[in-house]
Structures are given as structure tokens and as C-alpha cells.
Design a protein around this motif. Structure first.
Motif, PDB file in Angstrom:
ATOM      1  N   ILE A  88      65.395 -12.974  60.275  1.00 11.34           N
ATOM      2  CA  ILE A  88      63.986 -12.571  61.141  1.00 11.34           C
ATOM      3  C   ILE A  88      64.625 -12.033  62.300  1.00 11.34           C
ATOM      4  O   ILE A  88      63.968 -10.972  63.271  1.00 11.34           O
ATOM      5  N   TYR A  89      65.494 -12.642  62.934  1.00 12.47           N
ATOM      6  CA  TYR A  89      66.473 -11.979  64.178  1.00 12.47           C
ATOM      7  C   TYR A  89      66.407 -10.618  64.709  1.00 12.47           C
ATOM      8  O   TYR A  89      66.092  -9.975  65.512  1.00 12.47           O
ATOM      9  N   ALA A  90      67.857 -10.641  63.544  1.00 17.26           N
ATOM     10  CA  ALA A  90      67.640  -9.072  62.793  1.00 17.26           C
ATOM     11  C   ALA A  90      66.024  -8.392  62.607  1.00 17.26           C
ATOM     12  O   ALA A  90      66.210  -7.299  63.172  1.00 17.26           O
ATOM     13  N   HIS A  91      65.115  -8.754  62.766  1.00 19.58           N
ATOM     14  CA  HIS A  91      63.919  -8.111  62.411  1.00 19.58           C
ATOM     15  C   HIS A  91      63.388  -7.485  63.629  1.00 19.58           C
ATOM     16  O   HIS A  91      62.410  -6.373  64.031  1.00 19.58           O
ATOM     17  N   ILE A  92      63.506  -8.299  64.763  1.00 18.63           N
ATOM     18  CA  ILE A  92      62.786  -8.323  66.134  1.00 18.63           C
ATOM     19  C   ILE A  92      64.263  -7.392  67.166  1.00 18.63           C
ATOM     20  O   ILE A  92      63.584  -8.251  68.428  1.00 18.63           O
ATOM     21  N   GLY A  93      65.670  -7.544  66.512  1.00 18.76           N
ATOM     22  CA  GLY A  93      65.935  -6.671  67.271  1.00 18.76           C
ATOM     23  C   GLY A  93      67.208  -8.104  68.475  1.00 18.76           C
ATOM     24  O   GLY A  93      67.840  -8.121  68.569  1.00 18.76           O
ATOM     25  N   GLY A  94      66.972  -9.378  67.336  1.00 14.31           N
ATOM     26  CA  GLY A  94      68.320 -10.241  68.461  1.00 14.31           C
ATOM     27  C   GLY A  94      68.117 -11.028  69.145  1.00 14.31           C
ATOM     28  O   GLY A  94      68.305 -11.812  70.078  1.00 14.31           O
ATOM     29  N   GLU A  95      66.168 -10.526  69.585  1.00 13.97           N
ATOM     30  CA  GLU A  95      65.580 -11.598  70.749  1.00 13.97           C
ATOM     31  C   GLU A  95      64.052 -12.040  70.725  1.00 13.97           C
ATOM     32  O   GLU A  95      63.548 -11.477  70.324  1.00 13.97           O
ATOM     33  N   LEU A  96      64.126 -12.847  70.654  1.00 17.57           N
ATOM     34  CA  LEU A  96      62.470 -13.739  70.513  1.00 17.57           C
ATOM     35  C   LEU A  96      61.904 -13.587  72.465  1.00 17.57           C
ATOM     36  O   LEU A  96      62.505 -14.355  73.148  1.00 17.57           O
ATOM     37  N   ASN A  97      61.086 -12.728  72.123  1.00 18.39           N
ATOM     38  CA  ASN A  97      60.437 -12.833  73.408  1.00 18.39           C
ATOM     39  C   ASN A  97      58.856 -12.965  73.456  1.00 18.39           C
ATOM     40  O   ASN A  97      58.393 -12.783  71.910  1.00 18.39           O
ATOM     41  N   GLY A  98      58.176 -13.074  74.031  1.00 20.32           N
ATOM     42  CA  GLY A  98      57.139 -12.654  74.301  1.00 20.32           C
ATOM     43  C   GLY A  98      55.949 -11.228  73.359  1.00 20.32           C
ATOM     44  O   GLY A  98      55.855 -11.038  72.817  1.00 20.32           O
TER      45      GLY A  98
END
Length: 151
Positions: A12-22
């Protein structure tokens, strides 16, 4: 179970570029966000309790979102109950906990805010059971979390 959950959260983190934000959360579904919230909760509380979780900036993400309700939806009511218990001291102390401070000031918070002790202890006591329940939910609904592509 920990390795299984980590493999899914890593994807999941790979899918979002490693960063969880808004912005990146908008690319995730509710189950994916809930799993990342569980992963953050688990890592932070097992390492330094709810005070560390809040100090590291995750208090609002955990306590001011429907994470507890999502845990109930996954059949893990006890996590939601624990979050409700921890919400009271969170509301009382979060401003103090979230401020910048020295390591000494941070460590003093554990003495100054004993209301979190029982919550920390409960999490540690039930961690294996809850991790197993999270892993079971993810396994039973794997298509909610990742897309498996065949070569």
C-alpha cells in the motif's frame, strides 16, 4: 501474521509513494487507510505507548477519524473500546504531548500522564490476539487491500 500485515502495508505504501498524507489518502480505500492506521497504532504503541503515538503526530489520525468504528466493522470491538478509553486522556493532554520538547521532557510525560498506563498495558496484553484478528480480516478481504497481478 506480522510479516503478512507488513507485506500488505508495504504494498500500500509503495502504491502511494511511501508517504501517507491528505493527498495520498485520496488514492486509498477505507480498508487500506484502516490497515495503515492499525500499523501505525501498533508500531507506535508497542514502541512507546499512546504518549509516543500522540507525540509523533498520529493522535488526530487515530482519535479524530473513524478508525475505531472501522475496527468494529472488522469485528475487533476491543480495539475500538480501548481507543474510546484512550480518547479521554488524549483530549485532555494532546496539546501538551504534541509540542516540541527535549527527550527529558518527553520522558517526564509518562509520569505526568498516568492515565495512559492502563491503555498501554491493555494494548500490549492483547496485541497478539488483535494482530491475528487484523491479519485474518486482511486475508479474508485481500482484494480490498492489494491487486494481485499475474505475469
Amino acid at each position: 501474521m506480522d510479516e503478512f500485515i507488513k507485506a500488505v502495508t508495504d504494498a500500500i505504501y509503495a502504491h502511494i509513494g511511501g508517504e501517507l498524507n491528505g493527498e495520498t489518502m485520496s488514492h486509498l480505500n477505507a480498508d487500506q487507510i484502516t490497515l495503515l492506521a492499525w500499523s501505525i497504532l501498533h508500531e507506535e504503541v508497542m514502541d512507546g505507548g499512546f504518549i509516543q503515538l500522540i507525540h509523533n503526530g498520529y493522535g488526530a489520525f487515530i482519535f479524530q477519524n473513524p478508525f475505531g468504528k472501522a475496527m468494529r466493522g472488522w469485528g475487533i470491538d476491543e480495539v475500538a473500546t480501548l481507543l474510546n478509553r484512550a480518547r479521554k486522556p488524549y483530549n485532555k493532554y494532546h496539546d501538551m504531548i504534541e509540542r516540541d520538547c527535549t527527550d527529558e521532557e518527553f520522558m517526564a510525560m509518562f509520569e505526568q500522564m498516568p492515565e495512559f498506563d492502563d491503555c498501554d498495558d491493555s494494548f500490549v496484553e492483547h496485541e497478539e490476539q488483535w494482530t491475528a484478528a487484523v491479519a485474518y480480516y486482511v486475508d479474508e478481504h485481500l482484494d480490498h487491500f492489494v491487486t494481485i497481478e499475474k505475469d
